[in-house]
Design an enzyme around this catalytic site. Structure first.
Site, PDB file in Angstrom:
ATOM      1  N   SER A 172       0.822  -1.035   0.095  1.00  0.00           N
ATOM      2  CA  SER A 172       0.093   0.068  -0.079  1.00  0.00           C
ATOM      3  C   SER A 172       0.897   1.227   0.004  1.00  0.00           C
ATOM      4  O   SER A 172       0.452   2.311  -0.549  1.00  0.00           O
ATOM      5  CB  SER A 172      -0.859   0.061   1.337  1.00  0.00           C
ATOM      6  OG  SER A 172      -0.369  -0.105   2.634  1.00  0.00           O
ATOM      7  N   HIS A 200      -5.327  -3.663  -2.554  1.00  0.00           N
ATOM      8  CA  HIS A 200      -4.986  -2.515  -3.557  1.00  0.00           C
ATOM      9  C   HIS A 200      -4.574  -3.077  -4.721  1.00  0.00           C
ATOM     10  O   HIS A 200      -4.221  -2.474  -5.724  1.00  0.00           O
ATOM     11  CB  HIS A 200      -3.675  -1.968  -2.966  1.00  0.00           C
ATOM     12  CG  HIS A 200      -3.862  -0.957  -1.814  1.00  0.00           C
ATOM     13  ND1 HIS A 200      -4.461   0.232  -2.070  1.00  0.00           N
ATOM     14  CD2 HIS A 200      -3.703  -1.216  -0.632  1.00  0.00           C
ATOM     15  CE1 HIS A 200      -4.447   0.672  -0.665  1.00  0.00           C
ATOM     16  NE2 HIS A 200      -3.980  -0.146  -0.016  1.00  0.00           N
ATOM     17  N   LYS A 231     -11.932   0.148  -1.850  1.00  0.00           N
ATOM     18  CA  LYS A 231     -11.184   0.631  -2.562  1.00  0.00           C
ATOM     19  C   LYS A 231     -11.729   0.728  -4.123  1.00  0.00           C
ATOM     20  O   LYS A 231     -12.604   1.554  -4.584  1.00  0.00           O
ATOM     21  CB  LYS A 231      -9.744   0.225  -2.536  1.00  0.00           C
ATOM     22  CG  LYS A 231      -9.151   0.634  -1.147  1.00  0.00           C
ATOM     23  CD  LYS A 231      -7.867  -0.378  -0.986  1.00  0.00           C
ATOM     24  CE  LYS A 231      -7.199   0.209   0.476  1.00  0.00           C
ATOM     25  NZ  LYS A 231      -8.292  -0.225   1.659  1.00  0.00           N
TER      26      LYS A 231
END
Length: 383
Positions: A172, A200, A231
């Site tokens: 990240s 991610h 996300k």
């Protein structure tokens, strides 16, 4: 009147402030003209009208809250539809949804591992993985970041029967990708299970956006694929996709699932819609990666030092925390919001501006960011 306890807290805060490490909340006013280059909303779905509509319809049907934990009154058909969608997306038998990615890592690792077991964890893993490992009370062996020789040497000497390797898929703060083919080779050689946190990478990597395991073609060799819905998916929550046996076990042993109020109907409905869009609209992912390449190339040509990679997480290395904070503040004065990342999130001396791209960023916005970085970088004699 301040007592000794509160004085110790104030002293700690003062010390952080002197070192440039004091954290404060920074509200974003959407009415102001500002380019946000720090969001994890990689595909722009958090503001997509279709997700908004799905959430509103679910709220009108079911209300705003779930009313309980999944094992009592908080289990809706929507939750089970979401888990089925995630299992299909990740090419696993089953999936289990948690109220956040943090709770997923805490619950899964502490449920599966315990005293007498051993966990091998990449040194740059997310805090939620670190905390899950600690909570498990298993022996924790940290291997150097993405260093397979170090992992091999350390796992070779482990005497425990249950061995567990856990890694971020995309890290990240650096934006680099874990070497999953090598990790699964090590795991199979030494009888270990592998868990990948793809928070991610989901929606970003892989032919269908399923993440790093799909990107490398090793989905069938990884036992647990964890991720978030907050996300690229554009909603919130966390999940793990695995075998039916593993998921059934987690429903009965993961405390952060058993005792946590379930996700609200609106959130679940928006997540379902986000996953559908990710699977059907691959152009968003291509546009995102193109934007990342354009920004990386531009910053490199300007003379900035970046962590190498292809993902939309672009780590622009500054060095000292105080300098990174000043750089971020100067960027914001120029109309670009990209916060400084400092210790303890990253090691001392490696503070950086963490820039993240979205599929919805335009060429003109990327050009604006490059212009601002050049102006601030030259003013602060970084380039």
């Amino acid at each position: 009147m301040m007592d000794g306890f509160e004085r110790s807290l104030l002293d700690s805060l003062s010390a952080k402030k002197e070192k440039g490490l004091l954290r404060t909340l920074h509200p974003i006013d959407w009415k102001q003209e500002k380019s946000v280059f720090s969001s994890n909303n990689y595909l722009g779905l958090a503001r997509d009208e279709r997700l908004k509509k799905a959430a509103i319809q679910a709220i009108e049907t079911y209300g705003t809250g779930s009313g309980g934990a999944r094992l009592t009154t908080g289990n809706f058909l929507l939750h089970e539809r979401l888990e089925a969608s995630l299992a299909s997306f990740k090419q696993k038998e089953s999936a289990i949804v948690f109220s956040s990615g943090y709770l997923a890592n805490l619950g899964v690792i502490s449920a599966l591992m315990g005293p007498g077991d051993v966990i091998f964890s990449d040194e740059l893993n997310h805090a939620s993985i670190i905390d899950g490992c600690r909570l498990s009370k298993a022996r924790i062996v940290v291997y150097r970041h993405a260093d397979m020789d170090d992992l091999r040497n350390k796992i070779r000497s482990a005497q425990e029967t249950k061995k567990f390797i856990v890694t971020d898929g995309v890290f990240s703060m650096d934006g680099d990708i874990a070497p999953l083919p090598d990790i699964v080779e090590v795991a199979q050689t030494h009888g270990a299970w592998v868990m990948v946190d793809d928070a991610h990478a989901t929606g970003v990597l892989g032919e269908t956006g399923a993440g790093t395991a799909e990107y490398f073609g090793v989905s069938d060799r990884i036992q647990l694929l964890m991720g978030t819905l907050s996300k690229s998916v554009g909603a919130e929550g966390g999940y793990v996709a695995a075998s039916r046996t593993v998921v059934d076990y987690l429903r009965n042993h993961a405390r952060s699932f058993i005792f946590q109020t379930s996700l609200s109907p609106g959130v679940v409905a928006s997540a379902l819609e986000g996953i559908r869009i990710i699977r059907e609209e691959s152009e968003r992912r291509r546009r995102l990666l193109k934007n990342a390449r354009l920004l990386r190339d531009g910053l490199t040509k300007l003379g900035f030092t970046l962590v190498e990679g292809i993902t939309p997480i672009v780590a622009v290395m500054i060095g000292e925390a105080e300098k990174a904070v000043r750089f971020s503040a100067r960027l914001e004065e120029e109309g670009v919001f990209a916060p400084a990342i400092r210790p303890p999130t990253v090691p001392q001396g490696s503070s950086r501006i963490r820039v993240t791209l979205m599929a919805t960023h335009t060429q003109s916005e990327i050009d604006q960011v490059l212009t601002c970085f050049e102006k601030v970088g030259k003013a602060m004699r970084i380039i």
